[in-house]
Structures are given as structure tokens and as C-alpha cells.
Design a protein around this motif. Sequence first.
Motif, short mmCIF file in Angstrom:
data_model
loop_
_atom_site.label_atom_id
_atom_site.label_comp_id
_atom_site.label_asym_id
_atom_site.label_seq_id
_atom_site.Cartn_x
_atom_site.Cartn_y
_atom_site.Cartn_z
N MET A 91 0.85 -1.19 0.00
CA MET A 91 0.00 0.00 0.00
C MET A 91 0.89 1.24 0.00
O MET A 91 1.99 1.22 0.53
CB MET A 91 -0.89 0.04 1.24
CG MET A 91 -1.93 -1.04 1.31
SD MET A 91 -2.96 -0.90 2.77
CE MET A 91 -4.10 0.35 2.23
N ASN A 92 0.35 2.32 -0.52
CA ASN A 92 1.09 3.58 -0.46
C ASN A 92 0.72 4.32 0.83
O ASN A 92 -0.19 3.92 1.57
CB ASN A 92 0.83 4.42 -1.70
CG ASN A 92 -0.64 4.78 -1.87
OD1 ASN A 92 -1.39 4.85 -0.91
ND2 ASN A 92 -1.04 5.00 -3.10
N MET A 93 1.39 5.41 1.10
CA MET A 93 1.17 6.15 2.34
C MET A 93 -0.26 6.69 2.43
O MET A 93 -0.86 6.68 3.49
CB MET A 93 2.17 7.30 2.46
CG MET A 93 3.60 6.84 2.66
SD MET A 93 3.80 5.75 4.08
CE MET A 93 3.71 6.90 5.40
N ARG A 94 -0.81 7.15 1.33
CA ARG A 94 -2.18 7.68 1.33
C ARG A 94 -3.16 6.57 1.73
O ARG A 94 -4.07 6.80 2.52
CB ARG A 94 -2.53 8.24 -0.05
CG ARG A 94 -3.97 8.62 -0.26
CD ARG A 94 -4.58 9.64 0.67
NE ARG A 94 -3.79 10.81 0.92
CZ ARG A 94 -3.97 11.60 1.98
NH1 ARG A 94 -4.90 11.33 2.88
NH2 ARG A 94 -3.22 12.64 2.17
N GLY A 95 -2.96 5.39 1.21
CA GLY A 95 -3.82 4.26 1.57
C GLY A 95 -3.71 3.91 3.04
O GLY A 95 -4.71 3.66 3.71
N LEU A 96 -2.50 3.91 3.56
CA LEU A 96 -2.30 3.62 4.98
C LEU A 96 -2.93 4.69 5.86
O LEU A 96 -3.49 4.41 6.92
CB LEU A 96 -0.81 3.48 5.29
CG LEU A 96 -0.12 2.27 4.67
CD1 LEU A 96 1.39 2.37 4.86
CD2 LEU A 96 -0.64 0.97 5.25
N MET A 97 -2.86 5.94 5.41
CA MET A 97 -3.49 7.02 6.16
C MET A 97 -5.02 6.90 6.10
O MET A 97 -5.69 7.12 7.11
CB MET A 97 -3.04 8.38 5.61
CG MET A 97 -1.59 8.68 5.96
SD MET A 97 -0.93 10.14 5.13
CE MET A 97 -2.04 11.40 5.65
N ASP A 98 -5.56 6.53 4.94
CA ASP A 98 -7.00 6.35 4.81
C ASP A 98 -7.51 5.23 5.72
O ASP A 98 -8.63 5.29 6.21
CB ASP A 98 -7.38 6.04 3.36
CG ASP A 98 -7.22 7.24 2.45
OD1 ASP A 98 -7.10 8.38 2.95
OD2 ASP A 98 -7.21 7.04 1.21
N TRP A 99 -6.70 4.22 5.91
CA TRP A 99 -7.07 3.10 6.77
C TRP A 99 -6.87 3.42 8.25
O TRP A 99 -7.23 2.64 9.12
CB TRP A 99 -6.26 1.86 6.41
CG TRP A 99 -6.77 1.14 5.20
CD1 TRP A 99 -7.25 1.69 4.05
CD2 TRP A 99 -6.87 -0.26 5.04
NE1 TRP A 99 -7.62 0.71 3.18
CE2 TRP A 99 -7.39 -0.50 3.75
CE3 TRP A 99 -6.54 -1.34 5.83
CZ2 TRP A 99 -7.62 -1.78 3.27
CZ3 TRP A 99 -6.76 -2.62 5.33
CH2 TRP A 99 -7.30 -2.82 4.07
N GLY A 100 -6.26 4.55 8.57
CA GLY A 100 -6.04 4.93 9.97
C GLY A 100 -4.85 4.23 10.59
O GLY A 100 -4.73 4.17 11.81
N ILE A 101 -3.96 3.70 9.78
CA ILE A 101 -2.79 2.97 10.28
C ILE A 101 -1.61 3.90 10.46
O ILE A 101 -0.82 3.76 11.38
CB ILE A 101 -2.44 1.81 9.33
CG1 ILE A 101 -3.59 0.80 9.31
CG2 ILE A 101 -1.13 1.14 9.73
CD1 ILE A 101 -3.47 -0.25 8.25
N VAL A 102 -1.47 4.87 9.58
CA VAL A 102 -0.36 5.82 9.60
C VAL A 102 -0.93 7.22 9.73
O VAL A 102 -1.97 7.54 9.15
CB VAL A 102 0.48 5.71 8.29
CG1 VAL A 102 1.50 6.82 8.21
CG2 VAL A 102 1.15 4.36 8.22
#
Length: 87
Positions: A1-12
Motif C-alpha cells: 500500500m502507499n502512504m495515502r492508503g495507509l493514512m485512509d485506513w487509519g494505520i499511519v
Amino acid sequence: MNMRGLMDWGIVKKELKAGERKEYFYTGKDIGELARQVARERRKREIEPIVRVLAEVRNVTGNDKKATAEFKKVTSELHDFHPKLMV
């Protein structure tokens, strides 16, 4: 996953430091909480849409009574199985 995806998931999460142009990213240290967050997001994005479709199609009607009954049986079983997948 890219950073935007991780941020959307609430992980990063992204952190901006005053006076710097760089973006800093961080995540929690609790691997158990990270796993629960991934499970919550996968349930929301993958399982819940399938359960909604199963609820819609399990009352389908058709000309072939035997095939329709089998279809209803299978979709009902799949729909009823979903609570076992909840986190």
C-alpha cells in the motif's frame, strides 16, 4: 500500500514539524491494535458490501423452483455465516 492508503485506513498518521517542509509519518507501536485496525477496515471495505448484496439476492424469484430454492439456501447460509467473521 502507499502512504495515502495507509493514512485512509487509519494505520499511519502524518505529522508536520514547524519550520520544516518535510512530512513525517508515524504509526502506533501496538501490533495488536494495528491488526485490529486492518481487520476493521477490511470488514468495512470487503465483507460488509458482500453481506449487503447477499441480503438483497437471497429473496430472489425465478421460474426454476429447484434452482431458486438452492440459490436461496446458499445465499442465506453465506449471509448467516458473516457474524463469525466479525472482529
